[in-house]
Enzyme design. Structure first.
Site, PDB file in Angstrom:
ATOM      1  N   CYS A  28       0.898  -1.167   0.000  1.00 35.34           N
ATOM      2  CA  CYS A  28       0.000   0.000   0.000  1.00 35.34           C
ATOM      3  C   CYS A  28       0.926   1.203   0.000  1.00 35.34           C
ATOM      4  CB  CYS A  28      -0.882  -0.018   1.248  1.00 35.34           C
ATOM      5  SG  CYS A  28      -1.974  -1.425   1.314  1.00 35.34           S
ATOM      6  N   ALA A  29       1.492   1.501  -1.146  1.00 34.65           N
ATOM      7  CA  ALA A  29       2.719   2.295  -1.176  1.00 34.65           C
ATOM      8  C   ALA A  29       2.531   3.811  -1.246  1.00 34.65           C
ATOM      9  CB  ALA A  29       3.567   1.850  -2.355  1.00 34.65           C
ATOM     10  N   ALA A  30       1.485   4.268  -1.940  1.00 34.02           N
ATOM     11  CA  ALA A  30       1.384   5.711  -2.223  1.00 34.02           C
ATOM     12  C   ALA A  30       0.962   6.496  -0.977  1.00 34.02           C
ATOM     13  CB  ALA A  30       0.371   5.928  -3.340  1.00 34.02           C
ATOM     14  N   PRO A  31       1.393   7.745  -0.827  1.00 31.33           N
ATOM     15  CA  PRO A  31       2.202   8.524  -1.778  1.00 31.33           C
ATOM     16  C   PRO A  31       3.702   8.227  -1.745  1.00 31.33           C
ATOM     17  CG  PRO A  31       1.618   9.873   0.119  1.00 31.33           C
ATOM     18  CD  PRO A  31       0.949   8.545   0.326  1.00 31.33           C
ATOM     19  N   GLY A  32       4.132   7.252  -0.943  1.00 32.99           N
ATOM     20  CA  GLY A  32       5.478   6.735  -1.134  1.00 32.99           C
ATOM     21  C   GLY A  32       6.544   7.186  -0.152  1.00 32.99           C
ATOM     22  N   LYS A  34       7.328   5.878   2.710  1.00 26.06           N
ATOM     23  CA  LYS A  34       8.076   4.707   3.196  1.00 26.06           C
ATOM     24  C   LYS A  34       8.833   4.046   2.049  1.00 26.06           C
ATOM     25  CE  LYS A  34       5.318   3.777   7.287  1.00 26.06           C
ATOM     26  NZ  LYS A  34       4.035   4.454   7.072  1.00 26.06           N
ATOM     27  N   ASP A  43       1.572  -1.446   4.817  1.00 25.04           N
ATOM     28  CA  ASP A  43       1.285  -0.176   5.511  1.00 25.04           C
ATOM     29  C   ASP A  43      -0.182   0.154   5.207  1.00 25.04           C
ATOM     30  OD1 ASP A  43       1.910   2.125   6.976  1.00 25.04           O
ATOM     31  OD2 ASP A  43       2.304   3.277   5.161  1.00 25.04           O
ATOM     32  N   CYS A  67      -0.803   4.158  11.021  1.00 29.21           N
ATOM     33  CA  CYS A  67      -0.546   5.414  11.741  1.00 29.21           C
ATOM     34  C   CYS A  67      -1.717   5.645  12.708  1.00 29.21           C
ATOM     35  CB  CYS A  67      -0.326   6.586  10.795  1.00 29.21           C
ATOM     36  SG  CYS A  67      -1.648   6.809   9.602  1.00 29.21           S
TER      37      CYS A  67
HETATM   38  C1  LIG Z   1      -1.594   4.464   4.763  1.00 28.55           C
HETATM   39  S1  LIG Z   1      -1.606   4.831   3.078  1.00 28.55           S
HETATM   40  C2  LIG Z   1       0.013   4.350   2.624  1.00 28.55           C
HETATM   41  C3  LIG Z   1       1.067   5.372   2.907  1.00 28.55           C
HETATM   42  C4  LIG Z   1       2.389   5.013   2.261  1.00 28.55           C
HETATM   43  N1  LIG Z   1       2.860   3.703   2.631  1.00 28.55           N
HETATM   44  C5  LIG Z   1       3.469   6.020   2.572  1.00 28.55           C
HETATM   45  O1  LIG Z   1       4.330   5.752   3.404  1.00 28.55           O
HETATM   46  O2  LIG Z   1       3.440   7.100   1.965  1.00 28.55           O
HETATM   47  C6  LIG Z   1      -2.527   3.514   2.432  1.00 28.55           C
HETATM   48  C7  LIG Z   1      -2.516   3.397   0.911  1.00 28.55           C
HETATM   49  O3  LIG Z   1      -3.101   2.145   0.598  1.00 28.55           O
HETATM   50  C8  LIG Z   1      -3.802   2.260  -0.608  1.00 28.55           C
HETATM   51  N2  LIG Z   1      -4.722   1.113  -0.638  1.00 28.55           N
HETATM   52  C9  LIG Z   1      -5.837   0.909   0.084  1.00 28.55           C
HETATM   53  N3  LIG Z   1      -6.365  -0.296  -0.168  1.00 28.55           N
HETATM   54  C10 LIG Z   1      -5.553  -0.883  -1.083  1.00 28.55           C
HETATM   55  C11 LIG Z   1      -5.563  -2.135  -1.759  1.00 28.55           C
HETATM   56  N4  LIG Z   1      -6.525  -3.038  -1.542  1.00 28.55           N
HETATM   57  N5  LIG Z   1      -4.581  -2.383  -2.636  1.00 28.55           N
HETATM   58  C12 LIG Z   1      -3.608  -1.467  -2.875  1.00 28.55           C
HETATM   59  N6  LIG Z   1      -3.552  -0.282  -2.276  1.00 28.55           N
HETATM   60  C13 LIG Z   1      -4.504   0.019  -1.386  1.00 28.55           C
HETATM   61  C14 LIG Z   1      -4.431   3.632  -0.541  1.00 28.55           C
HETATM   62  O4  LIG Z   1      -4.700   4.100  -1.820  1.00 28.55           O
HETATM   63  C15 LIG Z   1      -3.324   4.424   0.162  1.00 28.55           C
HETATM   64  O5  LIG Z   1      -2.520   5.065  -0.792  1.00 28.55           O
END
Ligand SMILES: C[S@@+](CC[C@H](N)C(=O)[O-])C[C@H]1O[C@@H](n2cnc3c(N)ncnc32)[C@H](O)[C@@H]1O
Length: 482
Positions: free
Chosen positions: A301-305, A307, A367, A420
């Site tokens: 769950c990488a964006a906005p990235g 981590k 994440d 978080c």
């Molecule tokens: C907590 S944020 C991640 C923050 C990110 N790891 C960072 O450090 O910037 C959660 C992310 O998970 C994505 N997300 C939610 N459900 C998902 C899924 N089933 N598959 C992929 N991404 C998902 C959301 O779009 C969001 O960008």
């Protein structure tokens, strides 16, 4: 709700009813009146009311609405800063502002129309919290604004309420804590009662007050040095050279907490990729994953990235990180950021992580999306938008994502599950449930590898805003044994 849905909502919720109780209107009626409304929300206070109306009436988050307004307005830099201050301040202190306004409003303040409710909140926030704006200026602005939108009678009422409050502002009474502790803490520290009740049961009164106070602090601006371009020593000297005061990270030498909020992205070293804006709490989950150069890593769950970029730096940009997110628009931000930071080992994949298939990875970071209750100083609207039922509902998705992460890691490899949030349901409870159903995994304690004060009794990492002066965040390392 995705970004475009949120933006659609932006243009759908203004309420043009007359002074009095809130009324609902059909969209058709609304569109007939729309052109009149757009012109009325002008200047910092007008825009603040417009944004606050929308935060209350739609699913959209404050940050996105503010960002949208700022991009489309012609406000000066100074006015943008004031708009940011007012909408964040009103949202942060809404519980206290509403407690006071309820006491001075004839009728039900909670049922007043949004323009009036938010016009009063904006003025009262300035009166109570912003020294630089004289009280009479805050009152006059609010009165003019309400007059323009709702007419003379509500404007007179606004004037009377605000002047009354100014006269008694040093003698405002809150619920008596001896009789109604939750009511007192909720009103005085501006948090929803359900949240206060949970925290008092979990931490006791004294620690809850510290937590609520920390949640209401203006956030720190924290930077992470990009090891691909520079190192902490050189970066510290660069900050010194432009007289920016900082405190080094408490647990990670790569982090620098600035003492004042500043327009840091305008500094040439931002464009050069020397640093990322990132809370120190997020670094702990990355360190816990224990990545090495050359590894294959999945960031689910990488964006906005934030981590992803730190993991890539810890891997010296060698190896491969597959960065998945459900939303391409968010992955675009990640790619742009990685480009700025000079990172090349990251490959993005737009996908629902639950459906993603690949060869097993050395490390997986899950994440997961969460309530975000560890980040209230930055995102104060979360406390009014989410409730305990939302939190419980999220845990189902969180557990599913963790199970999927586990299916994509090698034997001997590790998954880090992180949020978080400071809520146990989203953190240790999810991990425990996972371990009950997945005997091939063991929780590897962070004890001995991280400072004792960030490791909880289960061996997981948990930070809190009031204990660690950073966002609240949780992470647990799960190693695949078989
Ligand atoms: C907590 S944020 C991640 C923050 C990110 N790891 C960072 O450090 O910037 C959660 C992310 O998970 C994505 N997300 C939610 N459900 C998902 C899924 N089933 N598959 C992929 N991404 C998902 C959301 O779009 C969001 O960008």
């Amino acid at each position: 709700m995705n970004h475009s849905e949120e933006l659609n909502n932006i243009s759908n919720e203004e309420n043009l009813s007359q002074f009095g109780e809130e009324q609902t209107e059909s969209k058709e009626e609304f569109h007939l009146e729309e052109h009149k409304v757009v012109d009325l929300y002008q200047g910092v206070r007008g825009l603040a009311v417009k944004i606050l109306n929308r935060v209350e009436k739609t699913d959209a988050y404050l940050e996105k609405l503010l960002d949208h307004e700022m991009r489309n307005s012609e406000l000066s830099g100074q006015d943008k800063a004031l708009l940011y201050e007012i909408v964040h301040g009103v949202t942060r202190w809404m519980g206290r502002l509403d407690w006071i306004l309820t006491g001075f409003y004839k009728g039900q303040f909670s049922k007043a129309i949004p323009n009036l409710r938010n016009g009063l909140r904006v003025a009262l926030y300035q009166i109570l919290f912003l020294d630089k704006i004289p009280d009479h200026a805050a009152v006059n602005e609010a009165v003019e604004f309400v007059k323009k939108l709702q007419g003379q009678k509500p404007a007179d009422l606004t004037n009377a309420i605000l002047r009354n409050i100014i006269r008694s502002k040093n003698a405002i009474r809150y619920p008596d804590p001896e009789e109604d502790l939750i009511g007192y803490l909720a009103a005085y520290y501006s948090h929803p009662s359900w949240m206060v009740k949970r925290y008092v049961e979990r931490f006791g009164r004294e620690e809850t007050e510290k937590l609520l106070l920390a949640n209401n602090e203006k956030p720190y601006l924290t930077l992470r040095v990009n090891a691909i371009k520079t190192n902490p020593e050189e970066f510290g000297k660069l900050l010194d050279s432009v007289h920016l005061k900082y405190r080094r990270g408490k647990y990670n030498p790569e982090f620098f907490q600035l003492q004042n909020l500043t327009n840091i992205t305008a500094w040439e070293y931002f464009a050069k990729g020397y640093f990322n804006i990132q809370d120190e709490s997020t670094g702990l989950a990355c360190k816990l994953l224990d990545v090495k150069p050359g590894m294959r890593v999945l960031d689910m769950c990488a964006a906005p990235g934030g981590k992803t970029a730190f993991l890539a730096a810890l891997m010296q940009d060698k190896g491969e990180i597959v960065a998945i997110d459900k939303f391409e628009a968010r992955l675009k931000l990640l790619r742009r950021n990685n480009e700025r930071l000079g990172l090349t080992c990251v490959r993005t994949v737009e996908s629902d992580a639950l459906e993603y298939e690949d060869e097993p990875f050395d490390r997986v970071l899950a994440d997961v999306p969460c309530s975000g209750t560890g980040t209230l100083s930055k995102k104060p609207d979360i406390k009014w938008k989410k409730d305990i039922f939302d939190i419980r509902k999220m845990t189902e998705t969180q557990l599913k994502l963790l199970k999927k992460a586990a299916s994509l890691v090698k034997v001997g490899g590790a998954v880090v599950y992180s949020t978080c949030s400071i809520e146990q349901e989203e953190n240790i409870d999810v991990v425990k449930k996972f371990l009950e159903e997945n005997p091939d995994f063991e929780l590897e304690s962070a004890k001995g590898k991280f400072s004792d004060d960030v490791v909880d009794e289960h061996g997981c990492i948990q930070t809190f805003p009031h204990r660690h002066q950073m966002d609240g965040a949780f992470s647990a390392k799960l190693v695949r044994k078989r």
